[in-house]
Design a protein around this motif. Structure first.
Motif, PDB file in Angstrom:
ATOM      1  N   LYS A 312       0.848  -1.195   0.000  1.00 41.91           N
ATOM      2  CA  LYS A 312       0.000   0.000   0.000  1.00 41.91           C
ATOM      3  C   LYS A 312       0.881   1.241   0.000  1.00 41.91           C
ATOM      4  CE  LYS A 312      -4.228   1.669   2.182  1.00 41.91           C
ATOM      5  NZ  LYS A 312      -5.217   1.447   3.270  1.00 41.91           N
ATOM      6  N   GLU A 346      -4.770   6.408  -2.273  1.00 43.05           N
ATOM      7  CA  GLU A 346      -3.866   5.299  -1.990  1.00 43.05           C
ATOM      8  C   GLU A 346      -4.164   4.121  -2.903  1.00 43.05           C
ATOM      9  OE1 GLU A 346      -4.305   4.509   2.182  1.00 43.05           O
ATOM     10  OE2 GLU A 346      -2.802   6.023   2.732  1.00 43.05           O
ATOM     11  N   TYR A 347      -3.158   3.262  -3.045  1.00 40.66           N
ATOM     12  CA  TYR A 347      -3.303   2.093  -3.921  1.00 40.66           C
ATOM     13  C   TYR A 347      -2.359   0.999  -3.443  1.00 40.66           C
ATOM     14  CZ  TYR A 347      -3.207  -0.798  -8.137  1.00 40.66           C
ATOM     15  OH  TYR A 347      -3.288  -1.850  -9.010  1.00 40.66           O
ATOM     16  N   THR A 348      -2.749  -0.241  -3.650  1.00 39.11           N
ATOM     17  CA  THR A 348      -1.910  -1.377  -3.286  1.00 39.11           C
ATOM     18  C   THR A 348      -1.331  -1.983  -4.553  1.00 39.11           C
ATOM     19  OG1 THR A 348      -3.258  -1.857  -1.337  1.00 39.11           O
ATOM     20  CG2 THR A 348      -1.831  -3.621  -2.137  1.00 39.11           C
TER      21      THR A 348
END
Length: 457
Positions: A312, A346-348
Motif C-alpha cells: 500500500k 492510496e493504492y496497493t
C-alpha cells in the motif's frame, strides 16, 4: 498472451458443449412431454365420444372375448369401409358376428366409419389406465361419478378436482398428474379425468437420465477438448517462449559490445576532442542502450522474472514525483501541462512500476503533441478503482493504428522518423505493467480531440 488465448478457447469450447447438450436434453424431454400430452388428449377424445366410458368392445378385446379366428368381410366394391366386427352380448363365448353396435358403442363405430381403424382405438385403450367420469350440477357440484377403479378415488377428491377444473376456466387441462376434459352429454355437464401419474414419473426418469448422460458426456468431451487444445497450442507456446528467450539472450549479448564501443568512443573523444563522427557514435550508442534496456525490461516481465512488490502506497505522491520534472521539459518545448491530482489517493501495488508507467505515458504525450500543444494529467478514485488519464492535443491516431499501438516495435507511420525519438516498446511495457496489476489500458483518439490514454487499476 498464449495462456489467455488458450483459456478463452477452452471456455468457448466448454460453453459450446454445454449449450449443445442442454439443447439436446431440452429437445428430447420436450418431445417426450408433447407425446404424453397428445396421448392424454387422444384418450380423452375417445372417452368423450363414448359418453365417458371405455368402449365395450375394447373391454371384450382385452378380455380375449373376440374370436381371433374370425375374419373381416371383404371390402365393398364402392370402396366404403365395412362395419366393424362387434361382440354380441348374447352370443356364446368366443363367437363373433358382423353387425351394428349398440347405441353406447356408436362412438367407437364412428371411429371405424371415419377410417381411423382399429389400431388407433386399441392404442388409445391401451394407454387408458385409471380414470373417472363425473356428472356435474348446474352449480358445479358433483351429482354422481363412476370409475372402473372406484377404490382409487373418494368423493372428496373427485369434488376437489372438479372444483379446480372449473376454476381454471378451460375446457381441457391438467391438475397435477390428472388430465381432464369438460364436455356436454345429454344436456348435462360431464367431467372426464384420466390419471397419468405413471407416465409423468417415466417422463421424470427420462429427464433425469438424459441430464445425467449429458453431464457425463460433457465431462468426457471437455477433458478431450482441453487435451486437444493444449496439444494444438503447444507449438505456438513453445515458439513464443523461444522468441522471449532470444530477446533476452540477444539483449544480454549486445550489452558487452555496446559498452566497448561507448568506452572507446569516449577515449577517442578525450584524445581527439569533439568531432561530429564521434558525437554520432555516442548518440547511437545511447539510443541503442535505451533500446536494450527496454527489451530487457519487457523480457523480464514476460518471463515472469520481475515480480510486482504489492504494497500500500500513496498513489497521488508517486504520480506527482515523476510528473513534476516533466513540467520544465514541457515548458522548454513550448507546450503546456495541466495536472489534476487530488491528495491522499492510496493504492496497493508496485510503486516503482506505477511510476515507470506514468513516465512512459507522459513521455509519449510530450513527443506526439504538436508545437504549442497541451498535456493533461488526471488521477481520480472511483470506488475500488484508480483511474489515471494522460491526454495530449495533436494529430489523431487512426483506428487501424489504435488496434496495434500496444504491439512491440509498432510505431504509427507519421512517427517513423529520427526527429521523434522512440523504439516502439514504451506502450508495450506500459501494457505489461497494467497487466501485472490486473488493470486495463485503453486509447481514444479523434480529430480535434487529441489522444487520451486511460489506465484503470
Amino acid at each position: 498472451m498464449i495462456k489467455r488465448l488458450k483459456r478463452r478457447i477452452i471456455l468457448l469450447v466448454l460453453a459450446g458443449l454445454l449449450l449443445a447438450s442442454a439443447g439436446l436434453v431440452i429437445a428430447i424431454n420436450w418431445m417426450n412431454w408433447s407425446s404424453l400430452q397428445r396421448q392424454a388428449s387422444a384418450v380423452l377424445d375417445m372417452l368423450a365420444e363414448n359418453g365417458g366410458q371405455r368402449p365395450i368392445q375394447m373391454n371384450r378385446m382385452e378380455g380375449r372375448d373376440f374370436d381371433p379366428s374370425a375374419t373381416l368381410p371383404p371390402l365393398p366394391e364402392n370402396g366404403e369401409t365395412p362395419p366393424a366386427p362387434w361382440i354380441d352380448g348374447n352370443s356364446t363365448p368366443n363367437a363373433a358376428r358382423i353387425g351394428t353396435p349398440p347405441e353406447n358403442q356408436m362412438g367407437f363405430n364412428r371411429y371405424a366409419r371415419e377410417g381411423r381403424g382399429w389400431n388407433n382405438n386399441l392404442q388409445n385403450a391401451a394407454n387408458l389406465s385409471n380414470y373417472f367420469t363425473a356428472i356435474l350440477n348446474g352449480d358445479g357440484t358433483v351429482a354422481e361419478w363412476s370409475s372402473e377403479r372406484a377404490d382409487l378415488y373418494t368423493d372428496e377428491y373427485v369434488a376437489e378436482l372438479a372444483e379446480s377444473a372449473l376454476a381454471s376456466g378451460r375446457e381441457t387441462g391438467r391438475v397435477d398428474s390428472q388430465f381432464y376434459r369438460l364436455t356436454e352429454r345429454n344436456g348435462q355437464r360431464m367431467l372426464i379425468v384420466i390419471d397419468r401419474s405413471l407416465e409423468m414419473q417415466n417422463a421424470q426418469k427420462v429427464l433425469e437420465l438424459t441430464a445425467l448422460v449429458a453431464v457425463i458426456e460433457d465431462a468426457l468431451l471437455s477433458l478431450g477438448a482441453v487435451w486437444l487444445i493444449r496439444r494444438m497450442v503447444k507449438p505456438v507456446d513453445e515458439a513464443m517462449e523461444k522468441q522471449k528467450q532470444f530477446v533476452w539472450d540477444a539483449s544480454h549479448e549486445l550489452k558487452t559490445p555496446l559498452a566497448v564501443i561507448s568506452a572507446n568512443a569516449e577515449a577517442l573523444s578525450a584524445e581527439m576532442g569533439e568531432s561530429k563522427p564521434l558525437a554520432f557514435i555516442q548518440s547511437e550508442v545511447q539510443r541503442t542502450d535505451r533500446l536494450i534496456q527496454s527489451l530487457l525490461t519487457l523480457a523480464r516481465m514476460e518471463k515472469g522474472t520481475v515480480q510486482a512488490q504489492h504494497a500500500k502506497f500513496d498513489l497521488s505522491r508517486a504520480v506527482l514525483e515523476v510528473a513534476l520534472p516533466f513540467e520544465s521539459a514541457v515548458f522548454e518545448a513550448g507546450k503546456t501541462m495541466n495536472m489534476e491530482i487530488p491528495d491522499g489517493i492510496e493504492y496497493t501495488g508496485d510503486a516503482e512500476m506505477i511510476k515507470q508507467l506514468t513516465v512512459i505515458l507522459l513521455s509519449n504525450a510530450q513527443k506526439y503533441s504538436e508545437d504549442g500543444g497541451r498535456i493533461d494529467l488526471t488521477l481520480e478514485e472511483k470506488g475500488d478503482k484508480r483511474i489515471l488519464k494522460v491526454h495530449n492535443t495533436g494529430p489523431a491516431i487512426s483506428e487501424a493504428d489504435q488496434q496495434k499501438i500496444f504491439d512491440r516495435f509498432y510505431r504509427v507511420d507519421s512517427s517513423h522518423n529520427r526527429e521523434i525519438e522512440g523504439n516502439g516498446l514504451g506502450l508495450a511495457i506500459a501494457q505489461s505493467i497494467v497487466a501485472v496489476h490486473k488493470g486495463k489500458i485503453t486509447v481514444h483518439s479523434a480529430e480535434g480531440e487529441g489522444t487520451t490514454f486511460t489506465v484503470s487499476l
